[in-house]
Design a protein around this motif. Sequence first.
Motif, PDB file in Angstrom:
ATOM      1  N   HIS A 109      26.442  12.089  28.038  1.00  0.00           N
ATOM      2  CA  HIS A 109      25.228  11.814  27.259  1.00  0.00           C
ATOM      3  C   HIS A 109      25.418  12.223  25.800  1.00  0.00           C
ATOM      4  CE1 HIS A 109      24.556  16.172  27.372  1.00  0.00           C
ATOM      5  NE2 HIS A 109      24.956  16.080  28.624  1.00  0.00           N
ATOM      6  N   PRO A 110      24.710  11.570  24.900  1.00  0.00           N
ATOM      7  CA  PRO A 110      24.645  12.092  23.530  1.00  0.00           C
ATOM      8  C   PRO A 110      23.673  13.270  23.488  1.00  0.00           C
ATOM      9  CG  PRO A 110      23.390  10.037  23.706  1.00  0.00           C
ATOM     10  CD  PRO A 110      24.014  10.283  25.050  1.00  0.00           C
ATOM     11  N   ILE A 111      23.750  14.028  22.406  1.00  0.00           N
ATOM     12  CA  ILE A 111      22.810  15.123  22.171  1.00  0.00           C
ATOM     13  C   ILE A 111      21.752  14.618  21.200  1.00  0.00           C
ATOM     14  CG2 ILE A 111      22.518  17.443  21.204  1.00  0.00           C
ATOM     15  CD1 ILE A 111      23.998  17.440  23.876  1.00  0.00           C
ATOM     16  N   TRP A 112      20.504  14.728  21.631  1.00  0.00           N
ATOM     17  CA  TRP A 112      19.371  14.334  20.790  1.00  0.00           C
ATOM     18  C   TRP A 112      18.494  15.557  20.581  1.00  0.00           C
ATOM     19  CZ3 TRP A 112      17.245   9.238  23.419  1.00  0.00           C
ATOM     20  CH2 TRP A 112      18.169   8.209  23.236  1.00  0.00           C
ATOM     21  N   ASN A 113      18.303  15.939  19.322  1.00  0.00           N
ATOM     22  CA  ASN A 113      17.390  17.033  19.004  1.00  0.00           C
ATOM     23  C   ASN A 113      17.784  18.305  19.769  1.00  0.00           C
ATOM     24  OD1 ASN A 113      15.185  18.141  17.655  1.00  0.00           O
ATOM     25  ND2 ASN A 113      13.727  17.560  19.248  1.00  0.00           N
ATOM     26  N   MET A 114      19.105  18.561  19.817  1.00  0.00           N
ATOM     27  CA  MET A 114      19.689  19.771  20.420  1.00  0.00           C
ATOM     28  C   MET A 114      19.529  19.846  21.945  1.00  0.00           C
ATOM     29  SD  MET A 114      21.231  21.054  17.928  1.00  0.00           S
ATOM     30  CE  MET A 114      21.796  22.577  18.650  1.00  0.00           C
ATOM     31  N   THR A 115      19.376  18.686  22.599  1.00  0.00           N
ATOM     32  CA  THR A 115      19.251  18.653  24.060  1.00  0.00           C
ATOM     33  C   THR A 115      19.836  17.328  24.546  1.00  0.00           C
ATOM     34  OG1 THR A 115      17.692  19.165  25.855  1.00  0.00           O
ATOM     35  CG2 THR A 115      16.947  17.583  24.185  1.00  0.00           C
ATOM     36  N   PRO A 116      20.217  17.228  25.814  1.00  0.00           N
ATOM     37  CA  PRO A 116      20.729  15.944  26.303  1.00  0.00           C
ATOM     38  C   PRO A 116      19.736  14.812  26.065  1.00  0.00           C
ATOM     39  CG  PRO A 116      21.233  17.656  27.886  1.00  0.00           C
ATOM     40  CD  PRO A 116      20.329  18.274  26.849  1.00  0.00           C
ATOM     41  N   ALA A 117      20.265  13.631  25.785  1.00  0.00           N
ATOM     42  CA  ALA A 117      19.418  12.455  25.546  1.00  0.00           C
ATOM     43  C   ALA A 117      18.402  12.297  26.666  1.00  0.00           C
ATOM     44  CB  ALA A 117      20.289  11.205  25.439  1.00  0.00           C
ATOM     45  N   ASN A 118      17.224  11.866  26.303  1.00  0.00           N
ATOM     46  CA  ASN A 118      16.099  11.795  27.232  1.00  0.00           C
ATOM     47  C   ASN A 118      16.393  11.036  28.532  1.00  0.00           C
ATOM     48  OD1 ASN A 118      14.962  13.145  25.115  1.00  0.00           O
ATOM     49  ND2 ASN A 118      13.523  11.542  24.558  1.00  0.00           N
ATOM     50  N   PRO A 119      17.160   9.936  28.510  1.00  0.00           N
ATOM     51  CA  PRO A 119      17.453   9.274  29.787  1.00  0.00           C
ATOM     52  C   PRO A 119      18.229  10.165  30.766  1.00  0.00           C
ATOM     53  CG  PRO A 119      17.772   7.753  27.991  1.00  0.00           C
ATOM     54  CD  PRO A 119      17.579   9.112  27.367  1.00  0.00           C
ATOM     55  N   MET A 120      19.037  11.085  30.254  1.00  0.00           N
ATOM     56  CA  MET A 120      19.739  12.000  31.164  1.00  0.00           C
ATOM     57  C   MET A 120      18.753  12.974  31.801  1.00  0.00           C
ATOM     58  SD  MET A 120      22.435  12.720  32.776  1.00  0.00           S
ATOM     59  CE  MET A 120      23.569  11.587  31.971  1.00  0.00           C
ATOM     60  N   ARG A 121      17.754  13.382  31.035  1.00  0.00           N
ATOM     61  CA  ARG A 121      16.725  14.239  31.629  1.00  0.00           C
ATOM     62  C   ARG A 121      15.958  13.466  32.704  1.00  0.00           C
ATOM     63  NH1 ARG A 121      14.166  19.257  29.952  1.00  0.00           N
ATOM     64  NH2 ARG A 121      15.383  19.081  28.051  1.00  0.00           N
ATOM     65  N   SER A 122      15.695  12.194  32.462  1.00  0.00           N
ATOM     66  CA  SER A 122      15.043  11.364  33.484  1.00  0.00           C
ATOM     67  C   SER A 122      15.896  11.332  34.753  1.00  0.00           C
ATOM     68  CB  SER A 122      14.840   9.928  32.982  1.00  0.00           C
ATOM     69  OG  SER A 122      13.925   9.885  31.919  1.00  0.00           O
ATOM     70  N   PHE A 123      17.200  11.151  34.581  1.00  0.00           N
ATOM     71  CA  PHE A 123      18.094  11.127  35.740  1.00  0.00           C
ATOM     72  C   PHE A 123      18.035  12.455  36.488  1.00  0.00           C
ATOM     73  CE2 PHE A 123      22.157  12.373  37.578  1.00  0.00           C
ATOM     74  CZ  PHE A 123      22.330  11.367  38.522  1.00  0.00           C
ATOM     75  N   MET A 124      18.096  13.551  35.751  1.00  0.00           N
ATOM     76  CA  MET A 124      18.097  14.863  36.403  1.00  0.00           C
ATOM     77  C   MET A 124      16.776  15.135  37.112  1.00  0.00           C
ATOM     78  SD  MET A 124      21.009  16.200  36.309  1.00  0.00           S
ATOM     79  CE  MET A 124      20.485  17.809  36.930  1.00  0.00           C
ATOM     80  N   LYS A 125      15.668  14.744  36.516  1.00  0.00           N
ATOM     81  CA  LYS A 125      14.373  14.970  37.157  1.00  0.00           C
ATOM     82  C   LYS A 125      14.246  14.138  38.432  1.00  0.00           C
ATOM     83  CE  LYS A 125      10.706  16.148  34.750  1.00  0.00           C
ATOM     84  NZ  LYS A 125      10.712  17.547  35.069  1.00  0.00           N
ATOM     85  N   GLU A 126      14.794  12.918  38.410  1.00  0.00           N
ATOM     86  CA  GLU A 126      14.664  12.045  39.576  1.00  0.00           C
ATOM     87  C   GLU A 126      15.723  12.290  40.637  1.00  0.00           C
ATOM     88  OE1 GLU A 126      14.099   7.291  40.556  1.00  0.00           O
ATOM     89  OE2 GLU A 126      13.912   8.022  38.510  1.00  0.00           O
TER      90      GLU A 126
END
Length: 195
Positions: A109-126
């Motif tokens: 993933h790219p880093i967006w705003n000092m955190t993994p890009a939002n789609p990666m967070r979506s993947f992790m949450k799901e």
Amino acid sequence: MTARSMGRGARSDGQDTNALAGPVRSLGTGSKTLVVYFSRSGNTEEQALFASEVLSSDIYELVVSQPYPADYDMTVDRAVAEQAGRAWPQLEADDMPDIASYQLILLGHPIWNMTPANPMRSFMKEYGGRLAGKAVASFSTHAGYGSGDTQKMLKSLLPPTSVLLDNFSVEDRLAEVGRDEFRRWLLSLPASDTH
């Protein structure tokens, strides 16, 4: 895909690298390693393809239902608004592979705003709950500020029985010259198929 660009202002095709071809999906090879990644402008995709080649792994590109804008500043505005509202983007993942068959999961993933890009967070949450008992490592590209809170975020979304390995992060403009270091990191992963 448009010509690759790097750093702040990296260009996108407005389809998260998929305007000219479908998402990258190579599954069912019998590999025990799966690379799951999201890429907006192609920098992380190049790293993911390289990782999959080095490890002879399966690979799965994350796609969001509403792609991020081609304009970098508009993407930043949307990403920041999503983060502020904790409104993570919806993934199109009807053909997500059976994660149970893998031992090592690599998250790119790219880093967006000092955190993994939002789609990666979506993947992790799901899907993070399905990573119980798996070795998990991430690799990221960034515009000069490092991997941010990647390890902290992943740890918070992984089951306690997952093994979170050290991550690898590279400034996007140095990704090609850092390929040997990336290869060494990949081959050092304890569950990679090359061991």
